[in-house]
Design a protein around this motif. Structure first.
Motif, PDB file in Angstrom:
ATOM      1  N   UNK A   4      42.912  35.240  43.524  1.00  0.00           N
ATOM      2  CA  UNK A   4      42.898  35.081  42.104  1.00  0.00           C
ATOM      3  C   UNK A   4      41.660  35.518  41.488  1.00  0.00           C
ATOM      4  N   UNK A   5      41.651  35.415  40.135  1.00  0.00           N
ATOM      5  CA  UNK A   5      40.325  35.969  39.615  1.00  0.00           C
ATOM      6  C   UNK A   5      40.572  35.658  38.015  1.00  0.00           C
ATOM      7  N   UNK A   6      39.211  35.221  37.433  1.00  0.00           N
ATOM      8  CA  UNK A   6      39.343  34.859  36.301  1.00  0.00           C
ATOM      9  C   UNK A   6      38.154  33.704  35.715  1.00  0.00           C
ATOM     10  N   UNK A   7      38.114  33.358  34.550  1.00  0.00           N
ATOM     11  CA  UNK A   7      37.199  32.857  33.729  1.00  0.00           C
ATOM     12  C   UNK A   7      37.794  31.889  32.586  1.00  0.00           C
ATOM     13  N   UNK A   8      37.307  30.614  32.771  1.00  0.00           N
ATOM     14  CA  UNK A   8      37.708  29.684  31.549  1.00  0.00           C
ATOM     15  C   UNK A   8      39.330  29.751  31.697  1.00  0.00           C
ATOM     16  N   UNK A   9      39.846  29.947  30.761  1.00  0.00           N
ATOM     17  CA  UNK A   9      41.529  29.761  30.434  1.00  0.00           C
ATOM     18  C   UNK A   9      42.176  31.141  30.944  1.00  0.00           C
ATOM     19  N   UNK A  10      41.511  32.091  31.141  1.00  0.00           N
ATOM     20  CA  UNK A  10      41.942  33.440  31.564  1.00  0.00           C
ATOM     21  C   UNK A  10      41.955  33.666  33.018  1.00  0.00           C
ATOM     22  N   UNK A  11      43.121  33.894  33.748  1.00  0.00           N
ATOM     23  CA  UNK A  11      43.254  33.864  35.054  1.00  0.00           C
ATOM     24  C   UNK A  11      44.427  34.931  35.529  1.00  0.00           C
ATOM     25  N   UNK A  12      44.093  35.710  36.537  1.00  0.00           N
ATOM     26  CA  UNK A  12      45.037  36.691  37.058  1.00  0.00           C
ATOM     27  C   UNK A  12      45.276  36.243  38.369  1.00  0.00           C
ATOM     28  N   UNK A  13      46.669  36.858  38.866  1.00  0.00           N
ATOM     29  CA  UNK A  13      47.141  36.470  40.371  1.00  0.00           C
ATOM     30  C   UNK A  13      46.533  37.971  40.984  1.00  0.00           C
ATOM     31  N   UNK A  14      46.079  37.760  42.248  1.00  0.00           N
ATOM     32  CA  UNK A  14      45.623  39.182  42.928  1.00  0.00           C
ATOM     33  C   UNK A  14      45.925  38.998  44.337  1.00  0.00           C
ATOM     34  N   UNK A  15      45.743  40.131  45.238  1.00  0.00           N
ATOM     35  CA  UNK A  15      45.958  39.980  46.466  1.00  0.00           C
ATOM     36  C   UNK A  15      44.806  40.395  47.290  1.00  0.00           C
ATOM     37  N   UNK A  16      44.202  39.722  48.155  1.00  0.00           N
ATOM     38  CA  UNK A  16      43.194  40.181  49.199  1.00  0.00           C
ATOM     39  C   UNK A  16      43.814  40.905  50.093  1.00  0.00           C
TER      40      UNK A  16
END
Length: 144
Positions: free
Chosen positions: A97-109
């Protein structure tokens, strides 16, 4: 920060970045927090510039190509395509995951991947940047 691009011979390369990325996106990327979880393990969280503590991996996503907000169903579909492509190429990956405050995105490590290969994957999914842990430090890598 690091930038990666493709050489005239078609090979991805990564180098120190001193260019002018879109400042608003850059600020969000730099202040965001990024996390991942190995199967059965705890979450690991990093910010750009922090120590990587021996970890080597990239965090990429298919969400919001070109940093343009995309609908949730389109983001989920694109992320599913990324997962399927990685499986097809027999790549190991964990949820991220990555984000800040109310904004988040799914990701893959993706562990055990080179910066150049991560750059190729990020470019395929039209990403402006990805997170790279080189074992010593956490980098923001811009895709040229």
């Amino acid at each position: 920060m690091i930038s990666c691009g493709v050489s005239p011979w078609g090979k991805a390369r990564c180098e120190s970045w001193a260019g002018n990325a879109a400042r608003s996106y850059t600020e969000v990327y730099l202040t965001s927090v990024y996390g991942w979880r190995q199967r059965g393990g705890r979450c690991h969280w990093r910010r750009v510039g922090e120590a990587a503590q021996g970890r080597q991996l990239a965090i990429i996503t298919a969400w919001n190509p070109g940093s343009v907000p995309t609908s949730p169903w389109q983001n989920r579909r694109r992320q599913g395509t990324l997962r399927a492509s990685l499986r097809k190429h027999k790549k190991t990956f964990w949820p991220a995951w990555g984000g800040l405050g109310t904004w988040w995105e799914e990701g893959l490590a993706l562990p055990d991947i080179s910066c150049a290969e991560a750059c190729d994957w990020a470019a395929r999914f039209q990403q402006n940047a990805f997170l790279w842990l080189d074992g010593r430090r956490t980098w923001l890598v811009f895709v040229a």
